[in-house]
Design a protein around this motif. Structure first.
Motif, PDB file in Angstrom:
ATOM      1  N   ILE A   1      -6.490  35.928 -85.324  1.00 49.70           N
ATOM      2  CA  ILE A   1      -7.054  34.701 -84.766  1.00 49.70           C
ATOM      3  C   ILE A   1      -5.973  33.633 -84.792  1.00 49.70           C
ATOM      4  CG2 ILE A   1      -8.658  32.777 -85.165  1.00 49.70           C
ATOM      5  CD1 ILE A   1     -10.644  34.831 -86.268  1.00 49.70           C
TER       6      ILE A   1
ATOM      7  N   LEU B   1     -12.006  27.420 -93.168  1.00 49.37           N
ATOM      8  CA  LEU B   1     -11.376  28.725 -93.286  1.00 49.37           C
ATOM      9  C   LEU B   1     -12.210  29.579 -94.228  1.00 49.37           C
ATOM     10  CD1 LEU B   1      -7.683  27.527 -93.718  1.00 49.37           C
ATOM     11  CD2 LEU B   1      -8.786  28.323 -91.623  1.00 49.37           C
TER      12      LEU B   1
ATOM     13  N   CYS C   1      -7.278  34.736 -96.732  1.00 53.32           N
ATOM     14  CA  CYS C   1      -8.009  34.230 -95.572  1.00 53.32           C
ATOM     15  C   CYS C   1      -8.452  35.403 -94.708  1.00 53.32           C
ATOM     16  CB  CYS C   1      -7.117  33.279 -94.765  1.00 53.32           C
ATOM     17  SG  CYS C   1      -8.002  32.451 -93.421  1.00 53.32           S
TER      18      CYS C   1
ATOM     19  N   GLY D   1     -10.828  34.790 -92.003  1.00 54.96           N
ATOM     20  CA  GLY D   1     -11.385  34.315 -90.745  1.00 54.96           C
ATOM     21  C   GLY D   1     -11.645  32.823 -90.780  1.00 54.96           C
ATOM     22  N   VAL D   2     -12.450  32.386 -89.833  1.00 51.96           N
ATOM     23  CA  VAL D   2     -12.776  30.960 -89.730  1.00 51.96           C
ATOM     24  C   VAL D   2     -14.256  30.804 -89.415  1.00 51.96           C
ATOM     25  CG1 VAL D   2     -10.455  30.401 -88.894  1.00 51.96           C
ATOM     26  CG2 VAL D   2     -12.292  30.819 -87.235  1.00 51.96           C
TER      27      VAL D   2
ATOM     28  N   TYR E   1     -13.851  36.707 -87.654  1.00 47.94           N
ATOM     29  CA  TYR E   1     -13.087  37.391 -88.688  1.00 47.94           C
ATOM     30  C   TYR E   1     -11.817  38.018 -88.121  1.00 47.94           C
ATOM     31  CZ  TYR E   1     -17.150  36.914 -91.732  1.00 47.94           C
ATOM     32  OH  TYR E   1     -18.165  36.401 -92.496  1.00 47.94           O
TER      33      TYR E   1
ATOM     34  N   HIS F   1      -5.559  38.501 -89.867  1.00 51.46           N
ATOM     35  CA  HIS F   1      -4.595  37.416 -90.001  1.00 51.46           C
ATOM     36  C   HIS F   1      -5.129  36.186 -89.265  1.00 51.46           C
ATOM     37  CE1 HIS F   1      -1.556  40.509 -91.097  1.00 51.46           C
ATOM     38  NE2 HIS F   1      -2.158  41.219 -90.155  1.00 51.46           N
ATOM     39  N   VAL F   2      -4.944  35.013 -89.857  1.00 50.35           N
ATOM     40  CA  VAL F   2      -5.332  33.751 -89.221  1.00 50.35           C
ATOM     41  C   VAL F   2      -4.089  32.857 -89.132  1.00 50.35           C
ATOM     42  CG1 VAL F   2      -6.728  31.653 -89.382  1.00 50.35           C
ATOM     43  CG2 VAL F   2      -7.714  33.875 -90.028  1.00 50.35           C
TER      44      VAL F   2
ATOM     45  N   LEU G   1      -2.932  33.743 -94.323  1.00 45.03           N
ATOM     46  CA  LEU G   1      -3.064  32.491 -93.574  1.00 45.03           C
ATOM     47  C   LEU G   1      -1.658  31.995 -93.252  1.00 45.03           C
ATOM     48  CD1 LEU G   1      -4.789  30.089 -92.470  1.00 45.03           C
ATOM     49  CD2 LEU G   1      -4.472  29.016 -94.707  1.00 45.03           C
TER      50      LEU G   1
END
Length: 519
Positions: free
Chosen positions: A7, A155, A162, A164-165, A178, A181-182, A348
């Motif tokens: 994401i 977050l 991390c 997801g968001v 989800y 990697h964010v 993150l």
């Protein structure tokens, strides 16, 4: 439930560079607060600073970067920026990106403030950001899912990393996204100030979300104020690129007196903080300041974007005077990352203006920002591709409509207070007033966390980031680069050598936020 490999939050240049490098290997989703063109990158006029000429060298670019950064740069990371710049620019050109060239076929090179060489490549005259963005959007359109009008509220952290968001759409529906990697590429916080060159979406959202999740922030006191925003009817009508001064424009007052004479050795091409303060002091004394463009031939052809802005603002270019005022332009600090864009929270990442690699120090060198996006967007992608996927766990479900009945401060009030108390010139008294005022507002609103509408969350984010800027500015008892304390006015000089003072900020209430989110 939405689940992808990567994401990316934000849709500016750094986001698209990373997406383009990742999308052939990973399933990538871009979440953006407004329309995908609502960002600062598309507004960038000047160009990309890169030591690509045979008369230039990355060591000279490094020297200019460190000197403009008031000897606060992370030298090793800045070295990587200027060394890799030519390589990554060549990759862009080889993939089809066109920059402006002379009739001989050589790249046209402009000059801007604090550069000792002509090393700014540009596209479309003064539309480099727009040209780069259009090119990259075309490259990724078949492979990257871009979701517009999604405001990331928080977050999601599980087992210390991390995953997801939590995001809210334009209708107020909150849902999780989800990923393995964010990447935060949300830009800066220029819209916290009354006068700014930034898009209205630059309200510090990524900074606030990272702070609430427990990521470290650093150097947020360093806000660069661009000296020359087009000023019309007590409003800012756009940015007048520093390249205009690079081509021969000078700053004058109403009596046509040059205002940079005797202020700095480089005069109108001095570092931005020096020029911005010089203009600010003139305005404080009731003067008006203009860019005199008498010596620029074919101004309209060389600067079509600035010409269009002037026409829309009813500024008569035949008079050869463009009214200007300084305004918030760029955040040198941000979420602390290493040279690969990794934050203090595993999985993150942060790139672009929301991140602090240390390359800009206390004052960004002109046109290094687009270069930063290009170089570190690629490096983040390489870091993501180097990691193994982790085993997925059972996902929590969040789905509700945001709502909150409390009264909120207005955006205008926040902008006025930030401009007055944490602007171009700061003092201990004004900073303490700001911290207390914003702190009281946040305390009043904190009991209603995670039920804000998007508009309310914007206000909370602005208050949060404004307070952090005030606290960091209060702690830095010196004037350095873009951070100027009237009660500590001495500016650093070359004799100080390479000195980096890191003010790390970490949220002391991380566990409280985690428990509220059910993590």
């Amino acid at each position: 439930m939405h689940e992808v490999d990567v994401i990316i939050v934000g849709s500016g240049l750094s986001a698209l560079i990373a997406a383009q490098s990742l999308c052939k290997h990973k399933k990538v989703m871009v979440l953006t607060k407004g329309h995908q063109t609502d960002n600062n990158s598309i507004l960038a006029q000047g160009g990309v600073a890169v030591a690509i000429s045979k008369n230039d060298h990355w060591l000279e670019h490094l020297r200019d970067t460190i000197e403009a950064g008031a000897y606060h740069c992370n030298e090793s990371v800045a070295k990587k920026l200027v060394q890799l710049g030519p390589l990554f620019i060549k990759k862009l050109i080889d993939s089809g990106m066109t920059f402006d060239r002379q009739s001989s076929g050589e790249l046209m090179l402009g000059q801007e403030g604090a550069h000792r060489k002509r090393r700014i490549i540009h596209a479309g005259g003064d539309a480099t950001g727009r040209e780069l963005m259009t090119f990259l959007q075309r490259l990724i359109m078949q492979d990257v899912h871009i979701v517009e009008h999604q405001t990331v509220q928080e977050l999601l952290i599980e087992n210390g990393r991390c995953v997801g968001v939590l995001s809210c759409d334009a209708q107020g529906k909150v849902m999780p996204f989800y990923a393995q990697h964010v990447i935060l590429a949300t830009g800066g916080c220029g819209d916290l100030y009354r006068y700014t060159s930034n898009s209205s979406v630059a309200t510090g959202d990524g900074l606030a979300a990272a702070y609430r999740a427990g990521a470290r922030l650093t150097d947020v006191e360093f806000i660069q104020f661009h000296p020359t925003l087009l000023h019309s009817g007590d409003k800012v009508a756009g940015l007048v690129s520093e390249a205009v001064r690079g081509e021969g424009a000078i700053l004058v007052n109403e009596r046509n007196e040059p205002i940079m004479e005797g202020v700095h050795l480089l005069k109108d091409l001095a570092p931005r903080d020096v020029v911005a303060r010089a203009i600010f002091e003139r305005i404080q004394h009731g003067e008006k300041v203009f860019l005199a463009i008498d010596d620029i031939n074919q101004f309209e052809q060389r600067f079509p974007t600035v010409t269009s802005l002037c026409e829309k603002a009813h500024v008569d270019l035949t008079m050869k005077r463009i009214p200007v005022v300084p305004g918030a332009h760029f955040l040198m600090g941000g979420i602390e990352v290493n040279e690969n864009g990794e934050t203090s929270i595993p999985r993150l990442y942060a790139i672009g203006e929301v991140a602090c690699t240390g390359v800009h120090g206390a004052n960004r060198l002109a046109s290094n920002s687009l270069l930063e996006c290009i170089v570190f967007g690629q490096l983040v992608a390489e870091a993501v591709l180097s990691k193994q996927d982790y085993a997925q766990t059972r996902r929590a479900t969040y789905e509700f409509n945001a709502s909150c009945s409390l009264s909120f401060p207005t955006k205008s009030m926040i902008q006025q207070q930030m401009t007055k108390k944490a602007g171009i010139i700061r003092t201990e008294e004004t900073l303490k007033q700001l911290i207390e005022q914003f702190g009281e507002e946040l305390d009043r609103l904190s009991s209603h966390a995670f039920s804000y509408t998007n508009e309310q969350l914007t206000i909370v984010n602005m208050l949060t980031v404004g307070k952090l800027i005030g606290e960091a500015a209060l702690e830095r008892k010196e004037s350095r680069g873009a951070h100027f304390r009237l009660d500590y006015p001495f500016q650093c000089n070359e004799q100080w050598g390479y000195k980096r003072i890191i003010k790390q900020i970490q949220n002391p209430k991380v566990q409280q936020f985690s428990s509220v989110m059910g993590r």
